[in-house]
Design an enzyme around this catalytic site. Structure first.
Site, short mmCIF file in Angstrom:
data_model
loop_
_atom_site.label_atom_id
_atom_site.label_comp_id
_atom_site.label_asym_id
_atom_site.label_seq_id
_atom_site.Cartn_x
_atom_site.Cartn_y
_atom_site.Cartn_z
N ASP A 469 0.73 -1.36 -0.01
CA ASP A 469 -0.01 0.03 0.19
C ASP A 469 0.74 1.15 -0.10
O ASP A 469 1.98 1.26 0.41
CB ASP A 469 -0.78 0.03 1.23
CG ASP A 469 -2.34 0.54 1.08
OD1 ASP A 469 -2.27 1.36 -0.27
OD2 ASP A 469 -3.28 0.37 1.73
N ASP A 539 -10.63 1.94 -3.65
CA ASP A 539 -11.19 1.72 -2.04
C ASP A 539 -12.64 1.65 -2.24
O ASP A 539 -13.39 0.87 -0.99
CB ASP A 539 -10.80 2.70 -0.91
CG ASP A 539 -9.42 2.27 -0.76
OD1 ASP A 539 -8.77 1.25 -1.23
OD2 ASP A 539 -8.89 3.36 -0.10
#
Length: 735
Positions: A469, A539
């Site tokens: 990430d 997301d």
């Protein structure tokens, strides 16, 4: 990862591609995939683009001619089409290269010096007319798709330094015309991959990121079509993408004679690179292609190329396993017992990979501390990760972890020991984003530290997968400690070192797989895709929003890399409530994952999930490796959308039809599949075991389905169906 490595990714399939030069060396050609790309040297020594389009015969009369002055306002230097122009001699369009010499001269005129053909690579050398500065252009072409890989390297042959202010990997020029339209992708966090289009005009369109990463805002991808000629299925389309994961710039516009010019490379914003004596600077690779069969074929060509030559493992790569990620179930409240309980539930529904997200390391109880300290939290895992990994593997799954190696919290052992390791300007604020700072990967000691801790983590634990990430963009991108003239190398050196870490980690651990993530789709590009096995594209996991997001993503990138999760309802992003069936049908149009809180599921939910996951596995190869036809794109004014995946051997296909909401007498239009074998008889079934919709024949030839279409009704809100086409064994297509 160097440009030469990226170029080499395209090499294995180039055995049938043709790279050639005329007897006098004045015309150069690349032929492959039904495409010809040609350039030539004019009588003044300029390398000119001559042609890029459908394949031409070997005797096509392509000749480069130097134009005369058009007017006092348009001297010959400003109207000569150049394959790669220096900023000089009156050039008014975007240059390939802009430099400043040590004596203040900024005039750069690049002319052809030589070329060579080595195997399947064409190399062309240009040089300035006075100074010992050269540019080497490299080309390959893929025989299956006609995708061209281009890059440039500038070399300073002088004893004095030369400052590079702007450098493109490639510039492309098309024939003059006022009917070109540009397609591009924009967005923001949670709303990535929005499709845009605009006319190509003399007003330059810039697609760029100034964030230090690719960013959510603009993609380094373009497609140009001809208005009135091009559609999803027909007409010319030129398309391409830059393989670079940092700040980039693509420019598209008409030059002063109405010719479209597309350039792409490092963003000159906050960038400069002073070439010392004998030093070179290499660009990323700019991939580009052509088709005369519309936007749909442009996507499929690019998907085919990416699966074969960009995504690690190529055509032999394993299919993406169905994974479970624990984030929505536990957030930072990660414990050994809690994760074991989730693993048991995940295995029950057919999950193949179990991933522990944030919260397993350091002093990580929230997002304010712990980043940078990649050691197991012994309060949460008293015996390390070993017992959990053993449990996961005993349940028949492999094990993965979330990491964010490029970041650090101020509240961490790493920052306390090395506060100088972050990007910063002395005596300026250190702006935090998500309570974290960005480590300066351009520094070799930082690069080596990150590689060392990750290597140790994977070596000491049976880890099959890392979710990598990256949750903020750059601020204060300073690099104290190096010479002032070198500090803006940060924009390039950071990404080069990121590529080094990823490639070296993969080399040391050949079985390790990596997912690229940046708050969703904030750093997806061909550079990252070449070093990661899959991409987390947003997301936003709302299943209806995802249809639009996935439609945009697949304009540019292959569905085989696209991760999509089934999560909880109502969805966190917008509060929308949807059925578990609809969520599965949306997510299984890519690589399927589950991110829901299994602790809240009912027995009926588990039974439904088990059924859907088993069904997905029967069509997984077709979805991940097949050809994608976007039959009806999701749109605000359309009730239905439809995608169609056809396996490479055309023996299986699957249609996903998704309904937003219905009104009385809706769903009157037929859905027409594409890409089936016309003479093959296909038998239909509904994925998941439901009966066929009323009125659909059980079997018919591919030509029937494509011409007649499928006409059936979906009723209600947020409904969907997946219909599988299976070739009858005695009528299966050959080859």
């Amino acid at each position: 990862m160097t440009t030469s490595v990226l170029l080499a990714l395209a090499m294995p399939s180039l055995a049938c591609a043709k790279v050639s030069a005329s007897a006098d060396g004045r015309q150069l050609r690349l032929d492959g995939g039904g495409v010809t790309y040609a350039m030539g040297v004019d009588e003044q020594g300029y390398l000119q683009p001559l042609y890029w389009g459908p394949a031409l015969g070997a005797d096509a009369p392509l000749v480069a001619r130097h134009p005369a002055e058009l007017s006092g306002f348009d001297p010959a230097g400003s109207v000569t089409p150049q394959e790669y122009a220096g900023q000089g001699e009156g050039l008014v369009s975007e240059p390939g290269l802009k430099v400043a010499f040590a004596d203040g001269n900024r005039d750069l005129v690049l002319k052809y010096r030589s070329h060579s053909i080595a195997g399947e690579t064409l190399t062309v050398e240009l040089s300035d007319i006075r100074r010992p500065l050269t540019v080497t252009l490299r080309y390959t072409i893929d025989p299956a798709t006609g995708i061209i890989a281009r890059s440039a390297t500038v070399h300073n042959g002088d004893r004095r330094p030369v400052r590079v202010d702007q450098i493109a990997a490639a510039t492309y020029t098309l024939p003059a015309g006022g009917d070109y339209r540009l397609h591009y992708l924009t967005g923001r966090h949670g709303a990535e991959w929005s499709q845009q289009e605009a006319p190509v005009t003399p007003a330059l369109t810039l697609l760029e990121s100034r964030r230090g990463s690719t960013g959510h805002g603009n993609q380094p991808w373009f497609a140009l079509e001809k208005q009135g000629q091009s559609s999803q299925t027909d007409g010319p389309v030129w398309f391409g993408a830059l393989a670079w994961s940092g700040s980039f710039r693509l420019s598209v516009g008409l030059d002063n004679l109405g010719r479209p010019r597309i350039g792409g490379g490092y963003n000159p914003y906050d960038f400069s690179w002073t070439l010392k004596a004998g030093e070179s600077l290499e660009t990323p690779v700019f991939y580009a292609g052509f088709t005369d069969h519309g936007m749909g074929d442009a996507s499929r060509r690019f998907h085919t190329f990416q699966r074969a030559h960009i995504i690690p493992g190529g055509d032999a790569a394993r299919l993406r396993p169905v994974l479970y990620n624990s984030w929505e179930a536990t957030a930072f409240n990660v414990t050994e017992s809690g994760q074991m309980a989730l693993a048991e539930k995940a295995a029950k529904i057919g999950i193949e990979r179990f991933v522990v997200d944030d919260g397993w390391f350091g002093a990580r109880d929230d997002d304010k501390a712990g980043l940078g300290d990649w050691s197991v939290n012994r309060r949460k895992f008293p015996n390390g990760l070993g017992p959990l990994i053993g449990k996961v593997k005993a349940l028949g799954m492999d094990f993965g972890l979330w990491v964010e190696p490029e970041m650090v919290n101020v509240k961490s052992d790493l920052y306390r020991a090395h506060p100088d390791w972050v990007m910063n300007f002395p005596d300026r604020p250190r702006t935090e984003g998500r309570n974290q700072l960005v480590l300066n990967l351009a520094r070799k000691d930082v690069r080596d530290h990150i590689l060392d801790v990750l290597d140790r983590l994977v070596s000491e634990n049976d880890i099959a997968f890392l979710k990598w990430d990256y949750n903020r963009n750059w601020t204060e991108p300073g690099w104290p400690g190096v010479a002032i003239e070198d500090q803006q190398r940060l924009q390039v050196q950071y990404i080069r070192n990121l590529y080094f870490i990823l490639s070296e980690l993969r080399r040391r651990h050949p079985g390790l797989e990596i997912e690229g993530c940046s708050g969703g789709g904030g750093r997806i590009d061909l550079g990252m895709m070449a070093l990661t096995d899959e991409s987390w594209i947003s997301d936003n996991t709302d299943p209806y929003d995802r249809l639009t997001i996935q439609d945009g993503f697949t304009q540019a990138y292959a569905p085989s890399a696209m991760m999509a999760w089934v999560t909880d309802s109502p969805n966190w992003a917008n509060g929308r409530e949807t059925s578990l069936d609809f969520r599965f049908l949306s997510a299984m149009q890519g690589s399927l994952g589950i991110g829901a809180n299994l602790d809240h599921w009912t027995e009926a939910d588990f039974a439904s999930a088990q059924r859907w996951i088993a069904a997905y596995k029967t069509v997984r190869r077709t979805v991940q490796r097949g050809d994608l036809y976007r039959l009806i794109s999701p749109a605000p004014d359309a009730a239905t959308s439809a995608t169609f995946y056809v396996s490479q051997d055309r023996k299986q296909a699957v249609l996903f039809a998704m309904l937003h909401s219905s009104q009385y007498r809706d769903n009157g239009l037929a859905i027409h599949p594409q890409g089936l074998a016309p003479d093959t008889i296909y038998r239909l079934s509904v994925l998941g075991g439901a009966p066929l919709p009323d009125g659909l024949p059980a079997e018919a030839q591919g030509s029937f389905w494509m011409a007649q279409g499928l006409r059936f009704k979906l009723k209600g809100d947020y409904k969907g169906v997946a219909i599988v086409f299976e070739a009858k064994p005695d009528h299966a297509p050959s080859g």
